[in-house]
Design a protein around this motif. Structure first.
Motif, mmCIF file in Angstrom:
data_model
loop_
_atom_site.group_PDB
_atom_site.id
_atom_site.type_symbol
_atom_site.label_atom_id
_atom_site.label_comp_id
_atom_site.label_asym_id
_atom_site.label_seq_id
_atom_site.Cartn_x
_atom_site.Cartn_y
_atom_site.Cartn_z
ATOM 1 N N ARG A 375 6.194 8.513 -10.099
ATOM 2 C CA ARG A 375 6.609 9.522 -11.077
ATOM 3 C C ARG A 375 5.663 9.604 -12.273
ATOM 4 N NH1 ARG A 375 10.462 5.337 -11.787
ATOM 5 N NH2 ARG A 375 10.317 4.307 -13.825
ATOM 6 N N MET A 376 4.773 8.620 -12.434
ATOM 7 C CA MET A 376 3.817 8.626 -13.535
ATOM 8 C C MET A 376 2.634 9.541 -13.264
ATOM 9 S SD MET A 376 3.685 4.517 -14.282
ATOM 10 C CE MET A 376 2.605 4.732 -15.692
ATOM 11 N N PHE A 377 2.487 9.985 -11.999
ATOM 12 C CA PHE A 377 1.278 10.705 -11.607
ATOM 13 C C PHE A 377 1.616 12.096 -11.091
ATOM 14 C CE2 PHE A 377 0.682 6.162 -10.904
ATOM 15 C CZ PHE A 377 -0.422 5.915 -11.695
ATOM 16 N N PRO A 378 0.781 13.092 -11.429
ATOM 17 C CA PRO A 378 1.005 14.459 -10.941
ATOM 18 C C PRO A 378 0.386 14.736 -9.582
ATOM 19 C CG PRO A 378 -0.787 14.457 -12.505
ATOM 20 C CD PRO A 378 -0.282 13.030 -12.447
ATOM 21 N N VAL A 379 -0.171 13.715 -8.947
ATOM 22 C CA VAL A 379 -0.735 13.833 -7.602
ATOM 23 C C VAL A 379 -0.185 12.683 -6.760
ATOM 24 C CG1 VAL A 379 -2.850 14.964 -8.386
ATOM 25 C CG2 VAL A 379 -2.777 12.456 -8.173
ATOM 26 N N PRO A 380 -0.204 12.811 -5.434
ATOM 27 C CA PRO A 380 0.277 11.695 -4.610
ATOM 28 C C PRO A 380 -0.475 10.401 -4.908
ATOM 29 C CG PRO A 380 0.072 13.663 -3.271
ATOM 30 C CD PRO A 380 -0.540 13.989 -4.604
ATOM 31 N N LEU A 381 0.270 9.336 -5.070
ATOM 32 C CA LEU A 381 -0.340 8.032 -5.317
ATOM 33 C C LEU A 381 -1.292 7.659 -4.182
ATOM 34 C CD1 LEU A 381 -0.365 5.619 -7.233
ATOM 35 C CD2 LEU A 381 1.619 4.704 -6.027
ATOM 36 N N SER A 382 -0.974 8.110 -2.974
ATOM 37 C CA SER A 382 -1.844 7.814 -1.839
ATOM 38 C C SER A 382 -3.245 8.377 -2.041
ATOM 39 C CB SER A 382 -1.238 8.374 -0.545
ATOM 40 O OG SER A 382 -1.100 9.779 -0.609
ATOM 41 N N ALA A 383 -3.349 9.539 -2.730
ATOM 42 C CA ALA A 383 -4.655 10.140 -2.974
ATOM 43 C C ALA A 383 -5.480 9.296 -3.928
ATOM 44 C CB ALA A 383 -4.486 11.559 -3.522
ATOM 45 N N LEU A 384 -4.830 8.594 -4.855
ATOM 46 C CA LEU A 384 -5.538 7.728 -5.778
ATOM 47 C C LEU A 384 -5.934 6.413 -5.108
ATOM 48 C CD1 LEU A 384 -3.304 8.295 -8.944
ATOM 49 C CD2 LEU A 384 -5.395 9.497 -8.306
ATOM 50 N N VAL A 385 -5.002 5.842 -4.354
ATOM 51 C CA VAL A 385 -5.274 4.570 -3.686
ATOM 52 C C VAL A 385 -6.380 4.730 -2.653
ATOM 53 C CG1 VAL A 385 -4.287 2.804 -2.171
ATOM 54 C CG2 VAL A 385 -2.947 3.698 -4.090
ATOM 55 N N ALA A 386 -6.451 5.907 -2.023
ATOM 56 C CA ALA A 386 -7.434 6.134 -0.953
ATOM 57 C C ALA A 386 -8.869 6.020 -1.445
ATOM 58 C CB ALA A 386 -7.208 7.507 -0.324
ATOM 59 N N ARG A 387 -9.077 6.125 -2.774
ATOM 60 C CA ARG A 387 -10.434 5.989 -3.296
ATOM 61 C C ARG A 387 -10.874 4.540 -3.390
ATOM 62 N NH1 ARG A 387 -8.445 10.914 -2.664
ATOM 63 N NH2 ARG A 387 -10.246 12.308 -2.630
ATOM 64 N N ARG A 388 -9.942 3.640 -3.241
ATOM 65 C CA ARG A 388 -10.268 2.213 -3.327
ATOM 66 C C ARG A 388 -10.142 1.476 -2.010
ATOM 67 N NH1 ARG A 388 -9.677 -0.441 -8.151
ATOM 68 N NH2 ARG A 388 -10.306 -2.247 -6.902
ATOM 69 N N VAL A 389 -9.249 1.951 -1.149
ATOM 70 C CA VAL A 389 -9.028 1.261 0.127
ATOM 71 C C VAL A 389 -9.023 2.285 1.256
ATOM 72 C CG1 VAL A 389 -7.717 -0.635 -0.918
ATOM 73 C CG2 VAL A 389 -6.522 1.394 -0.121
ATOM 74 N N PRO A 390 -9.508 1.917 2.429
ATOM 75 C CA PRO A 390 -9.556 2.857 3.549
ATOM 76 C C PRO A 390 -8.219 2.926 4.292
ATOM 77 C CG PRO A 390 -10.540 0.780 4.197
ATOM 78 C CD PRO A 390 -10.177 0.639 2.744
ATOM 79 N N ALA A 391 -7.988 4.045 4.945
ATOM 80 C CA ALA A 391 -6.828 4.170 5.824
ATOM 81 C C ALA A 391 -7.173 3.550 7.163
ATOM 82 C CB ALA A 391 -6.446 5.635 5.995
ATOM 83 N N ARG A 392 -6.210 2.861 7.755
ATOM 84 C CA ARG A 392 -6.408 2.193 9.035
ATOM 85 C C ARG A 392 -5.245 2.515 9.970
ATOM 86 N NH1 ARG A 392 -8.054 -1.661 5.169
ATOM 87 N NH2 ARG A 392 -10.122 -2.571 5.536
ATOM 88 N N SER A 393 -5.538 2.460 11.256
ATOM 89 C CA SER A 393 -4.473 2.673 12.239
ATOM 90 C C SER A 393 -4.043 1.382 12.919
ATOM 91 C CB SER A 393 -4.929 3.673 13.304
ATOM 92 O OG SER A 393 -6.058 3.180 14.005
#
Length: 451
Positions: A375-393
């Motif tokens: 709720r502190m962010f106007p964009v999905p938190l996932s979009a911010l975290v994705a700049r630091r860590v990669p998505a994996r399957s």
């Protein structure tokens, strides 16, 4: 009509992972509704294991950190002991009264295109409720995977999830177990003990690890933060000393590195192979009545086939096109955040090399911290975290690695939260700039779907 539940979360599933999360949310003062499709606590432990099941990880590595198992439990508790423990956990933390049993979530959809405005949840009774967010803890041991082969088998067939006791093998006594994992090994041994002999069909080579090494449960060896190449080299030496060349047992040599895929933890399969009680078979080629033909040209007559061939990961209550799938698994950030979406979290979709107790306990605490932070962010938190860590399957990981990545996720979110507090009114612009930064190639397909 949707009923509002401002600030509340929806937790789907009252199993091993879902109950750990409910405990963390309750202790953090986060309002939530907890739904369980069946009438029981425990998930797969309540309705998906056979009578002879025991843990393959030790009780010390399986128990929740905040609630140790009873001291009189053996090193590898039975399924009944594990189920009793899970029920005791729920009662100890006062979670049962908040679980709505026999209530299936049939649909969960974002209010807006990314979930920033919350989620609508439709229940099996037709009621629709609105939530700030949804946590998916429905487990990954329920949609049976049964491979298709040419021809028709005239005997009995059942999946390992539907097996309970030797009577389920049926009559005749000629049993073929298909698979090379933990359940396949257990059921081949059980069939051999029941009828004097059984066959097991494997499509490739597997790594088989004994339940104890030097008297120490194998799951305990994964606790130290040792680099994976060092762990792999050490385990290969130990396995060579224990088993030698797998081909001596009639098994294929593994075609992949140790820990690159799921390992099989079993101490009895090798014994039965060397004693002639279990006969290894190659991959199935086709069926002809009760005759099963294998790929190298051999064949056998069977009365029963047990498919111990695993499960498919599914989220039937979600639009599954919101995920990008690789090898049957969704791309996730730190096994929990869904790239491109807000206020939806997957919890427990992990196959650790040791018991998952500490991972669930710490992971639940981390999620209880980061979920309200959205709720502190106007964009999905996932979009911010994705700049630091990669998505994996991949759902495979060592316990030490999983814990380290959970701590990294917590640090990343805390860092963004500190910047948010410092920037105050400039938060929207900062978040927008961060979200507009170059997108890792693995996430482009996901974000295009959301756009």
């Amino acid at each position: 009509m949707a009923t509002g539940a401002s600030g509340r979360f929806c937790i789907i599933g009252a199993g091993y992972a879902g109950n750990g999360l409910a405990r963390a949310f309750a202790q953090a003062g986060i309002g939530y509704d907890h739904f369980e499709a069946t009438g029981h606590v425990g998930g797969n432990w309540a309705h998906g294991v056979y009578d002879s099941t025991h843990l393959i990880s030790s009780k010390d590595s399986t128990q929740y950190v905040e609630h140790p198992m009873p001291a009189d439990y053996p090193t590898f508790p039975s399924w009944a002991q594990m189920l009793a423990y899970l029920n005791d956990y729920v009662d100890c933390f006062g979670l049962r009264e908040n679980i709505e049993f026999d209530t299936e979530v049939v649909r969960a959809e974002p209010v807006d295109r990314t979930g920033m405005a919350g989620w609508l949840v439709t229940l099996s009774g037709g009621e629709v409720r609105e939530y700030a967010g949804v946590v998916v803890a429905n487990g990954h041991y329920w949609e049976r995977n049964i491979p298709a082969h040419p021809g028709t088998f005239a005997g009995k067939q059942l999946h390992s999830k539907d097996y309970r006791r030797p009577a389920d093998f049926g009559e005749g006594g000629r049993v073929l177990v298909v698979g090379g994992g933990n359940s396949a090994s257990d059921l081949a041994v059980e069939a051999a003990a029941t009828f004097g002999r059984a066959d097991i069909s494997m499509r490739r080579g597997y790594w088989f690890i004994p339940k104890t090494i030097f008297g120490i449960p194998s799951s305990e060896w994964d606790r130290a933060r040792v680099p994976l190449p060092v762990q792999r080299a050490a385990f290969r030496v130990l396995l060579w000393l224990s088993h030698g060349d797998y081909r001596r047992y009639g098994l294929e040599k593994p075609d992949h590195k140790l820990f690159a895929k799921d390992v099989t933890v079993n101490s009895t399969l090798m014994y039965h192979l060397r004693h002639g009680k279990i006969r290894p078979r190659k991959q199935i080629d086709r069926f002809d009545g009760r005759t099963v033909h294998f790929v190298e040209g051999s064949s056998g007559e069977y009365d029963t086939i047990v498919w111990a061939t695993g499960f498919r990961t599914r989220f039937p209550f979600l639009d599954e096109s919101m995920f990008v799938w690789e090898h049957g698994q969704p791309l996730l950030l730190e096994h929990s955040l869904v790239p491109g979406y807000a206020n939806i979290y997957v919890f427990g979709l992990v196959a650790p090399r040791s018991g998952a107790g500490k991972m669930i306990s710490l992971g639940a605490d981390v999620l209880a911290e980061i979920a309200p932070a959205q709720r502190m962010f106007p964009v999905p938190l996932s979009a911010l975290v994705a700049r630091r860590v990669p998505a994996r399957s991949s759902i495979l990981a060592g316990n030490a690695e999983l814990l380290a990545r959970l701590r990294l996720l917590r640090r990343v979110v805390r860092g963004h939260a500190r910047r948010a507090r410092l920037l105050g009114g400039g938060l929207a612009g900062w978040s927008a700039r961060r979200a507009a930064a170059p997108v890792p190639s693995a996430l482009r397909e996901i974000e295009e779907k959301v756009a």
